[in-house]
Design an enzyme around this catalytic site. Structure first.
Site, PDB file in Angstrom:
ATOM      1  N   GLY A  54      11.484  33.934  17.743  1.00  0.00           N
ATOM      2  CA  GLY A  54      10.478  33.260  16.937  1.00  0.00           C
ATOM      3  C   GLY A  54       9.881  32.145  17.774  1.00  0.00           C
ATOM      4  N   CYS A  90       5.925   8.248   0.914  1.00  0.00           N
ATOM      5  CA  CYS A  90       6.745   7.212   0.301  1.00  0.00           C
ATOM      6  C   CYS A  90       8.194   7.630   0.428  1.00  0.00           C
ATOM      7  CB  CYS A  90       6.344   7.019  -1.146  1.00  0.00           C
ATOM      8  SG  CYS A  90       4.729   6.277  -1.241  1.00  0.00           S
ATOM      9  N   GLU A  91       8.728   7.442   1.627  1.00  0.00           N
ATOM     10  CA  GLU A  91      10.032   8.004   1.978  1.00  0.00           C
ATOM     11  C   GLU A  91      10.424   7.372   3.309  1.00  0.00           C
ATOM     12  OE1 GLU A  91      12.876  10.394   0.768  1.00  0.00           O
ATOM     13  OE2 GLU A  91      10.939  11.039  -0.026  1.00  0.00           O
TER      14      GLU A  91
HETATM   15  C1  LIG Z   1      14.953  32.629  12.552  1.00  0.00           C
HETATM   16  C2  LIG Z   1      15.407  33.926  13.034  1.00  0.00           C
HETATM   17  C3  LIG Z   1      15.082  34.348  14.330  1.00  0.00           C
HETATM   18  C4  LIG Z   1      14.280  33.521  15.290  1.00  0.00           C
HETATM   19  O1  LIG Z   1      14.933  32.381  15.703  1.00  0.00           O
HETATM   20  P1  LIG Z   1      14.270  31.539  16.889  1.00  0.00           P
HETATM   21  O2  LIG Z   1      15.254  30.463  17.152  1.00  0.00           O
HETATM   22  O3  LIG Z   1      12.971  31.005  16.369  1.00  0.00           O
HETATM   23  O4  LIG Z   1      14.069  32.454  18.022  1.00  0.00           O
HETATM   24  C5  LIG Z   1      15.492  35.605  14.704  1.00  0.00           C
HETATM   25  N1  LIG Z   1      16.201  36.391  13.878  1.00  0.00           N
HETATM   26  C6  LIG Z   1      16.530  36.009  12.646  1.00  0.00           C
HETATM   27  C7  LIG Z   1      17.288  36.932  11.781  1.00  0.00           C
HETATM   28  C8  LIG Z   1      16.160  34.765  12.179  1.00  0.00           C
HETATM   29  O5  LIG Z   1      16.505  34.402  10.950  1.00  0.00           O
END
Ligand SMILES: *Cc1c(COP(=O)(O)O)cnc(C)c1O
Length: 421
Positions: A268, A339-340
């Site tokens: 990700g 506000c935190e």
């Molecule tokens: C969040 C997630 C990822 C990606 O994680 P990154 O650290 O952003 O690479 C991959 N697989 C699953 C199942 C996730 O929940």
């Protein structure tokens, strides 16, 4: 590719042009670094983007054009993938649904579309099995240990809610057989942040799981968690080394299953983090004791990583002509409008405010928070009734709005005439 030390003038121009046109706060992404990252992972048979890092449909479309597949963790993310042109129900398995639970509406949709389900609990296996015999599934395994850049991003081990506990593998496969489910592969995602010692442990666990599964499989997935540099001078991870470890595992696993295995990776953050900026205007500069607070019109309802994880984002101040703010560095905390008390971008894990040595800006200057392309816009909320900020993409010199700013009216409309339950 290494992370550039300073923002390119072209990027600062794009930030200011966007801010003048759309107001602040706003998100700005660059397309080319996302493509570059996708190319860096080309050795893997399948790169499956964990879209929760940044699920804007324009980014999904860009990644699809690079041959990247997609992972969805909710019904909404499935609909996003479809909107971006991903085609479900083919042998290519362009979309996979990964979660620890599945609700009835999502179950109906994955069955209707033939989307493989990566099951993170035996209950989920049963529910998929009851819904449709023969449905393609993966098993997401918790190998019994994990790793994360923060406790909250550690997704393996006895304190993790994720995945099927490794000792439940045989029982889970028995369940899958009972319901006639078609097991595509085994999956492990143990957390965010690469540690090469851990990597070899995960690879060994995967091999052990393949051995114990004792059946033909189509694929194994290394999960995500590839780290990126957030600070100047931080090294990039060595993709060749990462691939080598997993490819070796795949080849050994093929000896066990007796057939070819597709090696999947599920990043990700890696694909998008360094390609995004959050741009805010400076609205107040206050002296507090012998230090300063610089207050922005963006808060943790936009970028939540600092308050949730104590994450570090580098911050640059520029004037409204795009020149870097000059002057003697002095201790400055950068905070938001909410506000935190915790609405501070410069904080360490545990909420301790960090005063960074930065030149003092003036009201009307801009703050650019770097490396905000992953877990930025997707983690935003409407807290303090603040509408979601717009998103802009810079591609070959062209700036396009890829998400409009939400309006306060749109927010309030949800509360109009709800009717009797
Ligand atoms: C969040 C997630 C990822 C990606 O994680 P990154 O650290 O952003 O690479 C991959 N697989 C699953 C199942 C996730 O929940």
């Amino acid at each position: 590719m290494t992370r550039p030390q300073s923002l390119r003038p072209e990027l600062i121009d794009a930030a200011l042009t966007s801010a003048r046109s759309l107001g602040t706060p706003l998100w700005l992404y660059e397309a080319e670094p996302i493509r570059q990252r996708a190319r860096q992972l080309a050795a893997f048979d399948c790169v499956r983007y964990a879209q929760k890092a940044n699920s804007n449909t324009h980014i999904l479309r860009l990644l699809r054009s690079m041959g990247v597949m997609v992972d969805a963790v909710s019904l909404g993310e499935i609909e996003r993938a479809l909107r971006a042109g991903y085609v479900p129900g083919t042998d290519a398995h362009e979309i996979v649904f990964t979660a620890d639970i599945i609700d009835e509406a999502t179950l109906a949709r994955v069955v209707e579309l033939g989307i493989p389900v990566n099951c993170g609990s035996p209950d989920m296996l049963r529910q998929v099995g009851r819904a449709r015999r023969g449905h393609p599934i993966w098993l997401r395994l918790n190998p019994g240990f994990g790793h994360g850049h923060n406790r909250k991003t550690n997704t393996g081990g006895p304190s993790s809610k994720h995945g099927i506990w490794h000792e439940e593998l045989e029982d889970s496969l028995r369940l899958a057989d009972e319901y006639g489910l078609s097991v595509v592969g085994l999956h492990m995602h143990i957390g965010s942040g690469v540690d090469y010692g851990h990597l070899h442990r995960v690879c060994d666990s995967m091999l052990d799981a393949v051995r114990r599964a004792n059946r033909p499989l189509h694929a194994i997935s290394a999960g995500g968690g590839l780290s990126v540099p957030y600070r100047a001078g931080e090294p990039e991870i060595d993709i060749a080394e990462y691939y080598a470890a997993w490819n070796k595992t795949r080849l050994a696993a093929e000896q066990i299953t007796g057939g070819p295995l597709r090696l999947e990776l599920e990043p990700g953050r890696y694909l998008v983090a360094n390609a995004g900026l959050l741009i805010a205007e400076i609205r107040a500069v206050k002296k507090v004791a012998d230090k300063h607070f610089v207050l922005l019109d963006a808060g943790f309802n936009e970028l939540a990583r600092p308050i949730i994880y104590g994450s570090h984002h580098e911050i640059c101040f520029v004037t409204n002509t795009g020149a870097p703010v000059a002057g003697e560095p002095r201790p400055i905390a950068v905070a938001g409008p909410l506000c935190e008390a915790g609405d501070v971008f410069t904080q360490h894990d545990g909420g301790f405010v960090e005063f960074r040595d930065l030149p003092l800006p003036q009201v009307g200057d801009f703050a650019i928070l770097r490396d905000a392309g992953a877990y930025g816009a997707t983690m935003s909320s409407n807290y303090n009734t603040r509408p979601l900020a717009p998103e802009v993409m810079l591609d070959e010199g062209v700036l396009s709005v890829i998400r409009k700013r939400q309006s306060i009216e749109q927010l309030l409309d949800l509360e109009a005439d709800g009717g009797v339950v």
